[in-house]
Motif scaffolding. Sequence first.
Motif, PDB file in Angstrom:
ATOM      1  N   GLU A  53     -74.321 -47.535 -63.853  1.00  0.00           N
ATOM      2  CA  GLU A  53     -74.783 -48.155 -64.902  1.00  0.00           C
ATOM      3  C   GLU A  53     -75.733 -49.225 -64.718  1.00  0.00           C
ATOM      4  OE1 GLU A  53     -71.042 -49.845 -66.407  1.00  0.00           O
ATOM      5  OE2 GLU A  53     -70.500 -48.148 -67.656  1.00  0.00           O
ATOM      6  N   ASP A  54     -75.649 -49.707 -63.490  1.00  0.00           N
ATOM      7  CA  ASP A  54     -76.391 -50.680 -63.095  1.00  0.00           C
ATOM      8  C   ASP A  54     -77.933 -50.211 -62.831  1.00  0.00           C
ATOM      9  OD1 ASP A  54     -77.094 -53.620 -62.049  1.00  0.00           O
ATOM     10  OD2 ASP A  54     -77.986 -52.235 -60.288  1.00  0.00           O
ATOM     11  N   LEU A  55     -78.108 -48.801 -62.079  1.00  0.00           N
ATOM     12  CA  LEU A  55     -79.458 -48.068 -62.259  1.00  0.00           C
ATOM     13  C   LEU A  55     -79.697 -47.843 -63.600  1.00  0.00           C
ATOM     14  CD1 LEU A  55     -78.476 -45.596 -59.307  1.00  0.00           C
ATOM     15  CD2 LEU A  55     -79.842 -47.814 -59.181  1.00  0.00           C
ATOM     16  N   ARG A  56     -79.068 -47.573 -64.483  1.00  0.00           N
ATOM     17  CA  ARG A  56     -79.370 -47.232 -65.916  1.00  0.00           C
ATOM     18  C   ARG A  56     -79.980 -48.453 -66.585  1.00  0.00           C
ATOM     19  NH1 ARG A  56     -79.653 -42.254 -68.849  1.00  0.00           N
ATOM     20  NH2 ARG A  56     -79.189 -42.681 -70.879  1.00  0.00           N
ATOM     21  N   GLN A  57     -79.419 -49.537 -66.449  1.00  0.00           N
ATOM     22  CA  GLN A  57     -80.029 -50.868 -67.110  1.00  0.00           C
ATOM     23  C   GLN A  57     -81.288 -51.069 -66.359  1.00  0.00           C
ATOM     24  OE1 GLN A  57     -76.989 -53.614 -66.878  1.00  0.00           O
ATOM     25  NE2 GLN A  57     -75.583 -52.646 -68.421  1.00  0.00           N
ATOM     26  N   HIS A  58     -81.422 -50.971 -65.010  1.00  0.00           N
ATOM     27  CA  HIS A  58     -82.479 -51.360 -64.222  1.00  0.00           C
ATOM     28  C   HIS A  58     -83.848 -50.391 -64.645  1.00  0.00           C
ATOM     29  CE1 HIS A  58     -84.910 -53.126 -61.146  1.00  0.00           C
ATOM     30  NE2 HIS A  58     -85.091 -51.965 -60.489  1.00  0.00           N
ATOM     31  N   HIS A  59     -83.469 -49.137 -64.400  1.00  0.00           N
ATOM     32  CA  HIS A  59     -84.734 -48.197 -64.680  1.00  0.00           C
ATOM     33  C   HIS A  59     -85.058 -48.024 -65.966  1.00  0.00           C
ATOM     34  CE1 HIS A  59     -85.313 -47.547 -60.317  1.00  0.00           C
ATOM     35  NE2 HIS A  59     -83.944 -47.524 -60.198  1.00  0.00           N
ATOM     36  N   GLY A  60     -84.044 -48.034 -66.806  1.00  0.00           N
ATOM     37  CA  GLY A  60     -84.271 -47.704 -68.365  1.00  0.00           C
ATOM     38  C   GLY A  60     -83.859 -46.408 -68.737  1.00  0.00           C
ATOM     39  N   LEU A  61     -83.821 -45.956 -69.992  1.00  0.00           N
ATOM     40  CA  LEU A  61     -83.218 -44.966 -70.728  1.00  0.00           C
ATOM     41  C   LEU A  61     -83.982 -43.776 -70.364  1.00  0.00           C
ATOM     42  CD1 LEU A  61     -81.980 -46.305 -74.001  1.00  0.00           C
ATOM     43  CD2 LEU A  61     -80.735 -46.031 -71.997  1.00  0.00           C
ATOM     44  N   SER A  65     -84.564 -41.754 -62.270  1.00  0.00           N
ATOM     45  CA  SER A  65     -84.307 -42.421 -60.954  1.00  0.00           C
ATOM     46  C   SER A  65     -82.536 -42.541 -60.864  1.00  0.00           C
ATOM     47  CB  SER A  65     -84.931 -43.648 -60.778  1.00  0.00           C
ATOM     48  OG  SER A  65     -86.104 -43.614 -60.504  1.00  0.00           O
ATOM     49  N   PRO A  66     -82.134 -42.735 -62.009  1.00  0.00           N
ATOM     50  CA  PRO A  66     -80.498 -43.093 -61.826  1.00  0.00           C
ATOM     51  C   PRO A  66     -79.999 -41.602 -61.595  1.00  0.00           C
ATOM     52  CG  PRO A  66     -81.164 -44.384 -63.768  1.00  0.00           C
ATOM     53  CD  PRO A  66     -82.462 -43.670 -63.275  1.00  0.00           C
ATOM     54  N   TYR A  67     -80.273 -40.731 -62.127  1.00  0.00           N
ATOM     55  CA  TYR A  67     -79.685 -39.434 -61.845  1.00  0.00           C
ATOM     56  C   TYR A  67     -79.981 -38.825 -60.472  1.00  0.00           C
ATOM     57  CZ  TYR A  67     -79.549 -34.191 -61.683  1.00  0.00           C
ATOM     58  OH  TYR A  67     -79.281 -33.090 -61.181  1.00  0.00           O
ATOM     59  N   GLU A  68     -81.413 -38.952 -60.060  1.00  0.00           N
ATOM     60  CA  GLU A  68     -81.672 -38.625 -58.649  1.00  0.00           C
ATOM     61  C   GLU A  68     -80.888 -39.373 -57.644  1.00  0.00           C
ATOM     62  OE1 GLU A  68     -85.980 -39.252 -58.774  1.00  0.00           O
ATOM     63  OE2 GLU A  68     -86.469 -37.615 -60.035  1.00  0.00           O
ATOM     64  N   LYS A  69     -80.886 -40.617 -57.796  1.00  0.00           N
ATOM     65  CA  LYS A  69     -80.081 -41.382 -56.822  1.00  0.00           C
ATOM     66  C   LYS A  69     -78.681 -41.080 -56.690  1.00  0.00           C
ATOM     67  CE  LYS A  69     -83.351 -45.175 -56.643  1.00  0.00           C
ATOM     68  NZ  LYS A  69     -83.596 -46.841 -56.817  1.00  0.00           N
ATOM     69  N   ALA A  70     -77.889 -41.146 -57.742  1.00  0.00           N
ATOM     70  CA  ALA A  70     -76.483 -40.916 -57.872  1.00  0.00           C
ATOM     71  C   ALA A  70     -76.335 -39.371 -57.390  1.00  0.00           C
ATOM     72  CB  ALA A  70     -76.195 -41.035 -59.302  1.00  0.00           C
ATOM     73  N   ASN A  71     -77.072 -38.425 -57.636  1.00  0.00           N
ATOM     74  CA  ASN A  71     -76.956 -37.155 -57.305  1.00  0.00           C
ATOM     75  C   ASN A  71     -76.975 -36.848 -55.670  1.00  0.00           C
ATOM     76  OD1 ASN A  71     -76.621 -34.241 -57.968  1.00  0.00           O
ATOM     77  ND2 ASN A  71     -78.805 -34.071 -57.287  1.00  0.00           N
ATOM     78  N   CYS A  72     -77.872 -37.595 -55.213  1.00  0.00           N
ATOM     79  CA  CYS A  72     -78.228 -37.634 -53.692  1.00  0.00           C
ATOM     80  C   CYS A  72     -76.843 -38.337 -52.940  1.00  0.00           C
ATOM     81  CB  CYS A  72     -79.642 -38.532 -53.290  1.00  0.00           C
ATOM     82  SG  CYS A  72     -80.782 -37.597 -53.702  1.00  0.00           S
ATOM     83  N   LEU A  73     -76.551 -39.447 -53.454  1.00  0.00           N
ATOM     84  CA  LEU A  73     -75.435 -39.951 -52.961  1.00  0.00           C
ATOM     85  C   LEU A  73     -73.991 -39.125 -53.052  1.00  0.00           C
ATOM     86  CD1 LEU A  73     -74.253 -42.748 -51.628  1.00  0.00           C
ATOM     87  CD2 LEU A  73     -73.713 -43.162 -54.074  1.00  0.00           C
ATOM     88  N   THR A 103     -80.408 -36.035 -66.420  1.00  0.00           N
ATOM     89  CA  THR A 103     -81.889 -36.317 -66.500  1.00  0.00           C
ATOM     90  C   THR A 103     -82.230 -36.440 -67.928  1.00  0.00           C
ATOM     91  OG1 THR A 103     -82.259 -33.735 -66.655  1.00  0.00           O
ATOM     92  CG2 THR A 103     -82.122 -35.037 -64.317  1.00  0.00           C
ATOM     93  N   TYR A 104     -83.529 -37.286 -67.834  1.00  0.00           N
ATOM     94  CA  TYR A 104     -83.839 -37.525 -69.415  1.00  0.00           C
ATOM     95  C   TYR A 104     -84.647 -36.264 -69.696  1.00  0.00           C
ATOM     96  CZ  TYR A 104     -87.114 -39.409 -72.924  1.00  0.00           C
ATOM     97  OH  TYR A 104     -87.690 -39.777 -73.916  1.00  0.00           O
ATOM     98  N   LYS A 105     -84.616 -35.946 -70.966  1.00  0.00           N
ATOM     99  CA  LYS A 105     -85.189 -34.875 -71.686  1.00  0.00           C
ATOM    100  C   LYS A 105     -86.159 -35.113 -72.581  1.00  0.00           C
ATOM    101  CE  LYS A 105     -81.960 -31.109 -70.289  1.00  0.00           C
ATOM    102  NZ  LYS A 105     -81.285 -29.727 -70.868  1.00  0.00           N
ATOM    103  N   SER A 106     -87.324 -35.352 -72.483  1.00  0.00           N
ATOM    104  CA  SER A 106     -88.427 -36.121 -73.336  1.00  0.00           C
ATOM    105  C   SER A 106     -88.777 -34.877 -74.406  1.00  0.00           C
ATOM    106  CB  SER A 106     -89.558 -36.572 -72.706  1.00  0.00           C
ATOM    107  OG  SER A 106     -90.327 -35.417 -71.878  1.00  0.00           O
TER     108      SER A 106
END
Length: 585
Positions: A53-61, A65-73, A103-106
């Motif tokens: 949740e913190d990554l989501r707020q920091h990087h934006g909707l 990056s939130p998906y990539e970092k959490a997936n790696c961990l 992941t965000y799908k534009s």
Amino acid sequence: MARTDGGANLSQAVRSFAKFVDKYLPTLGVDPADARLDGRKVDLVEVIHVWEEDLRQHHGLRSNSPYEKANCLLTLIEQRALKDPSMPEALRVRSQAPTAYPTYKSEPLDEFSNAERIALRDAARNAIRSLEARLARGRELLERGVDPQVGGWHEPANLLWAATRPSLLTGKVLEPQFRQNVLSWPEPVKALLPTAPDGTLLKRGFRYLVAELGRLLYPTEADLQAFRVLLMLGMSDTSPEELHQFQLSDMEFTDGGVRLVQRKMRAHRVRADLHPDPEQAAEAEAQEFTGDGAWTVPGLLRRLLAVTELSRTVFPDADPWLFLAVERRYRGVLEAKLAGFRDRERRFGGWIAEQRDAAGKPLKISEPHEIRRLRKTTKVVRAVALGGTVSDLAGDDHHVEVYRMHYAHGTTAHILAGQSINRAQKWVFDRMTTPARPVLVTEEAEQHLEVTEVAEDLGLDAEQAKALRTGELDMGLVNCRNPWDSPHRNDAKVCHVAPAMCMLCRNAVVFTSQIPRLLLLSDHIEHMRANLAPRHWQALWGRQAAALAEVFEECADLVPAARREIAELGLRLDLPLGMRTEFDR
């Protein structure tokens, strides 16, 4: 996962989570040192959730990056769980589950319109013509140049000679040769600097002089953008990334065109495509070829190699990229490198902003100015040209599902699909709203049916008229022009629905002597109206009842006599046994 980037993403994810743990756990009164994969003092599942949740707020909707970092961990924890049986079961299960945020799908990019495609094509062609004319002037001037240390630094030809020895053309070398005030420079040298239409100097100084001298001999990134645009429009099976990474070794010119080796890194696939050259094919058939053929893929590549030939000669140590651009780099020296197309003025959008149409006005191109839209445009042009199914349109460079998700959504594809649906609906509605009606032949016309003029007025030929006159084409209720051309079947066999559907057939021909039969059929239809539900009766008999009503309206004066004939002679429907069961139930 580490093979692709050396483990950079994995280590970045671990550091990000560790920093969050050091900051978050003290707020709960918990020592961060107690956070262990094999420990049970800290609920790491909850901590990972708060971290996401913190990554989501920091990087934006819109960030991945939130998906990539959490997936790696989670991947690292899952790998550890396979070898460490002491890991808590909740953490083990969490590592096998997906991340909290996908992941965000534009929104997929839409293609350029056909008018925009033509405008970009024409602008790119004009830009290439201007580039070739500019380089021709520069190289013609270069032939008269000598070493400026011998012939003087105030001659443009000598300065161009120095531009072919980049170490001689720097600000430090030029500064002692010219006055500090640019307006005091010799007119031929000052004319090399960019000027406004009124003659005012736009840019002054040695850095701009070096850059303009380079532009007279070598193509820049902005110049190569025009080739990039035309090649993208001409190669529907090539992505911008594949085109950008072309090297000279990836091209092989043959008698039939050019063979290109393409590498799609995301798909881990290497393939070779042959682009035919119609110019060479025409030359093989004729002694003299009148067309230019220069805007085909082989022609564009030849022109691109021609304009970069001097760049490769002067800079032999440069990598053999196809898009080799010469620019004044940070040290103030001309250098040859792969065109990056990343700077704002050198991107596709910056190139569009510099182009003008035939009237001298800026191009009106819809945003976003993404080079990827050119690839979608070529796909759409291919779809319009080929038609067919999605599998035909997808081509050989990706799967049908990829085409459906990333290309078939475009405006043109939707328009084409809508037009197809409209055509199909119009065909159905036309058949429903304009049903075929039999042709009514009056008693007088029946007597002269074999006369050519009478038969032609009824849409009959001589043989049909004769057969109708002798009763050879009597189908039980009415006559038929051609029982082997039934609108109710696609083969050339005899009609299988006569006489039940004759009143709805374009081939039906009604003689006045057949009016009693039609009255009997009309009576039967009215009898069935009382025995069937209204919707069922309308589906079975509604259209035939309407067709009969039109016939009776045209010959209203004959109906009473036909009624008397039915009563006096005791007439009944004369139909085949199979058709009678249909009428009687």
